[in-house]
Design a protein around this motif. Structure first.
Motif, mmCIF file in Angstrom:
data_model
loop_
_atom_site.group_PDB
_atom_site.id
_atom_site.type_symbol
_atom_site.label_atom_id
_atom_site.label_comp_id
_atom_site.label_asym_id
_atom_site.label_seq_id
_atom_site.Cartn_x
_atom_site.Cartn_y
_atom_site.Cartn_z
ATOM 1 N N GLY A 136 17.329 1.689 -6.174
ATOM 2 C CA GLY A 136 16.340 1.947 -7.207
ATOM 3 C C GLY A 136 16.277 3.422 -7.560
ATOM 4 N N PRO A 137 15.691 3.743 -8.713
ATOM 5 C CA PRO A 137 15.679 5.135 -9.185
ATOM 6 C C PRO A 137 14.918 6.092 -8.283
ATOM 7 C CG PRO A 137 14.238 3.739 -10.529
ATOM 8 C CD PRO A 137 15.021 2.828 -9.647
ATOM 9 N N GLU A 138 14.078 5.570 -7.388
ATOM 10 C CA GLU A 138 13.302 6.445 -6.518
ATOM 11 C C GLU A 138 14.014 6.747 -5.199
ATOM 12 O OE1 GLU A 138 9.101 5.532 -6.225
ATOM 13 O OE2 GLU A 138 9.238 4.250 -7.993
ATOM 14 N N ALA A 139 15.203 6.187 -5.002
ATOM 15 C CA ALA A 139 15.943 6.432 -3.759
ATOM 16 C C ALA A 139 16.349 7.899 -3.661
ATOM 17 C CB ALA A 139 17.173 5.537 -3.698
ATOM 18 N N LEU A 166 10.353 4.300 5.079
ATOM 19 C CA LEU A 166 11.308 5.268 4.547
ATOM 20 C C LEU A 166 12.580 4.587 4.066
ATOM 21 C CD1 LEU A 166 11.903 8.823 5.370
ATOM 22 C CD2 LEU A 166 13.940 7.367 5.477
ATOM 23 N N VAL A 167 13.057 3.597 4.797
ATOM 24 C CA VAL A 167 14.263 2.889 4.368
ATOM 25 C C VAL A 167 14.014 2.146 3.060
ATOM 26 C CG1 VAL A 167 15.849 1.015 4.934
ATOM 27 C CG2 VAL A 167 15.262 2.708 6.675
ATOM 28 N N LEU A 168 12.892 1.451 2.977
ATOM 29 C CA LEU A 168 12.595 0.698 1.748
ATOM 30 C C LEU A 168 12.440 1.613 0.545
ATOM 31 C CD1 LEU A 168 10.033 -1.885 3.202
ATOM 32 C CD2 LEU A 168 12.338 -2.398 2.376
ATOM 33 N N ARG A 169 11.768 2.748 0.729
ATOM 34 C CA ARG A 169 11.472 3.628 -0.404
ATOM 35 C C ARG A 169 12.620 4.589 -0.711
ATOM 36 N NH1 ARG A 169 9.141 4.516 -3.725
ATOM 37 N NH2 ARG A 169 7.345 5.900 -3.572
ATOM 38 N N ASP A 170 13.091 5.338 0.299
ATOM 39 C CA ASP A 170 14.020 6.441 0.035
ATOM 40 C C ASP A 170 15.484 6.049 0.121
ATOM 41 O OD1 ASP A 170 11.867 8.047 -0.354
ATOM 42 O OD2 ASP A 170 12.134 9.289 1.433
ATOM 43 N N VAL A 171 15.787 4.943 0.769
ATOM 44 C CA VAL A 171 17.179 4.488 0.854
ATOM 45 C C VAL A 171 17.449 3.390 -0.169
ATOM 46 C CG1 VAL A 171 18.912 3.388 2.318
ATOM 47 C CG2 VAL A 171 17.406 5.141 3.272
ATOM 48 N N ALA A 179 7.222 -2.066 -1.751
ATOM 49 C CA ALA A 179 7.244 -1.820 -0.305
ATOM 50 C C ALA A 179 5.952 -2.307 0.344
ATOM 51 C CB ALA A 179 7.464 -0.346 -0.022
ATOM 52 N N ALA A 180 4.834 -2.095 -0.345
ATOM 53 C CA ALA A 180 3.548 -2.550 0.184
ATOM 54 C C ALA A 180 3.537 -4.076 0.311
ATOM 55 C CB ALA A 180 2.413 -2.080 -0.719
ATOM 56 N N GLY A 181 4.102 -4.770 -0.675
ATOM 57 C CA GLY A 181 4.166 -6.222 -0.608
ATOM 58 C C GLY A 181 5.065 -6.709 0.518
ATOM 59 N N ILE A 182 6.197 -6.046 0.706
ATOM 60 C CA ILE A 182 7.133 -6.425 1.768
ATOM 61 C C ILE A 182 6.480 -6.268 3.135
ATOM 62 C CG2 ILE A 182 9.250 -5.676 2.937
ATOM 63 C CD1 ILE A 182 10.412 -5.102 0.118
ATOM 64 N N LEU A 183 5.742 -5.154 3.312
ATOM 65 C CA LEU A 183 5.166 -4.831 4.627
ATOM 66 C C LEU A 183 3.732 -5.315 4.798
ATOM 67 C CD1 LEU A 183 6.589 -1.211 4.832
ATOM 68 C CD2 LEU A 183 7.259 -3.143 6.268
ATOM 69 N N GLU A 184 3.170 -5.908 3.757
ATOM 70 C CA GLU A 184 1.789 -6.386 3.783
ATOM 71 C C GLU A 184 0.828 -5.237 4.114
ATOM 72 O OE1 GLU A 184 1.804 -9.666 6.485
ATOM 73 O OE2 GLU A 184 2.870 -10.990 5.108
ATOM 74 N N LEU A 185 1.032 -4.124 3.405
ATOM 75 C CA LEU A 185 0.184 -2.941 3.530
ATOM 76 C C LEU A 185 -0.374 -2.591 2.168
ATOM 77 C CD1 LEU A 185 2.529 -0.681 5.702
ATOM 78 C CD2 LEU A 185 0.533 -1.945 6.514
ATOM 79 N N THR A 186 -1.341 -1.677 2.136
ATOM 80 C CA THR A 186 -1.807 -1.144 0.858
ATOM 81 C C THR A 186 -0.823 -0.066 0.402
ATOM 82 O OG1 THR A 186 -3.108 0.628 1.868
ATOM 83 C CG2 THR A 186 -4.199 -1.515 1.568
ATOM 84 N N GLU A 187 -0.847 0.228 -0.896
ATOM 85 C CA GLU A 187 0.011 1.305 -1.403
ATOM 86 C C GLU A 187 -0.368 2.638 -0.767
ATOM 87 O OE1 GLU A 187 1.178 1.689 -5.531
ATOM 88 O OE2 GLU A 187 0.428 -0.349 -5.916
ATOM 89 N N ASP A 188 -1.646 2.868 -0.539
ATOM 90 C CA ASP A 188 -2.075 4.112 0.106
ATOM 91 C C ASP A 188 -1.475 4.227 1.502
ATOM 92 O OD1 ASP A 188 -3.511 4.929 -2.073
ATOM 93 O OD2 ASP A 188 -5.469 4.289 -1.285
#
Length: 343
Positions: A136-139, A166-171, A179-188
């Protein structure tokens, strides 16, 4: 006409219990999911086990897939959470490796390694099977960087959830919401974990110049690799040391020992690896986007060459900045290499 039916048709067939349709639906993601598990776990053998667990869970859960995210994202959610569960379990069950008994006493190391003892090399021939998919463009990292031994070792220093973020977002370049949906976390929570992970990783990789390494299979890389193999097989310690960067390091996972600098590495080679009477044969391969060898010991009494681990080189420009010898011979088959050779 050949080719697979549309994904929607494959999904409907898979939901109806068609195992072949399910296989064709998930096959394009198989290898990248294995690499994802490898990044988080650091072990190619564990990554294959977790990949199988992921695909089994996906097959059992395909009826509940609600199409709120793509099949790929859904599979990453299953794989990531299986990896996190495995890490929680692994904290109570340490890895077991065959005992390594050096033939001679090892010199006192200049450092004790901080990297985890379970880190294993990943064959490039498996990386080549990943579908040609841009992150993705944010990698922040290219594939070559994100599978390098230095990156993997640094990644393993992170707490499990930070590692996954970090792997989901930066790699992989998933957006914060994904990423929040994958990990069941809030975006914050994802953003906070990412800030901490980036800060730790920056410290671990401080001073590393990714772009200084020669391109894979380039004339410059081939020249260094061939010169190293020639000197190492000849037992020429001086020639090997002459190829090293001043701050080069030598390590032997899973042993927590590290030899840094020309004197320490030269002493190790002269007294252990390339001591009088010891000769090797190196079979070229590639691991983690880096030149590597299957390492075999000559036996002067027989024509049999005995396996002696996998050796991976880290290059900086025309110099060798790292020699990593993985002493576990069970890794050789993963690279398509035999346990012994006839000379």
């Amino acid at each position: 006409m050949g080719g697979d039916p549309p994904a929607g048709e494959l999904l409907a067939l898979a939901r109806s219990g068609d195992g072949e349709a399910f296989r064709r639906l998930v096959e394009p993601y198989r290898r990248e999911l294995q690499v994802h598990c490898y990044r988080i776990l650091g072990s190619v053998q564990d990554a294959e086990d977790l990949l199988q667990d992921t695909l089994l869970a996906a097959w059992r859960g395909i009826g509940g897939y609600e199409e709120r995210a793509s099949i790929r994202t859904w599979l990453y959610r299953i794989a990531t959470n299986h990896c996190l569960n495995a890490l929680r379990s692994a904290s109570r069950r340490p890895h077991e490796y065959p005992a390594y008994r050096p033939e001679v006493p090892l010199p006192e190391p200049s450092h004790q390694r901080a990297e985890p003892s379970w880190l294993e090399p990943y064959p490039d021939m498996l990386l080549e099977q990943i579908a040609d998919r841009e992150p993705g463009p944010e990698a922040r990292y290219e594939l070559r960087e994100s599978v390098s031994l230095a990156f993997l070792a640094a990644l393993q220093q992170l707490p499990a959830k930070q590692r996954a973020v970090l792997v989901l977002r930066d790699v992989l370049g998933f957006r914060a919401a994904e990423a929040a949906g994958i990990l069941e976390l809030t975006e914050d929570a994802v953003n906070a974990a990412l800030r901490r992970a980036r800060a730790t990783l920056a410290g671990e990789l401080s001073g590393r110049d990714w772009k200084s390494a020669p391109l894979p299979d380039s004339p410059q890389e081939r020249r260094v690799v061939e010169d190293f193999a020639r000197a190492f097989e000849a037992g020429d310690v001086e020639a090997v040391v002459a190829m090293l960067a001043a701050d080069a390091s030598l390590s032997m996972p899973p042993l927590p020992l590290e030899y840094r600098g020309l004197d320490a590495i030269g002493n190790f080679l002269a007294t252990v690896a390339l001591r009088s009477g010891v000769r090797h044969v190196l079979v070229p391969t590639r691991a983690n986007g880096q030149p590597a060898f299957g390492c075999y010991l000559r036996d002067p009494r027989t024509p049999i060459l005995h396996a002696h681990g996998v050796l991976v080189l880290t290059l900086t420009g025309s110099r060798i900045s790292g020699i990593t010898r993985f002493v576990d011979n069970s890794l050789l088959p993963i690279f398509g290499l035999p346990r012994s050779l006839r000379h």
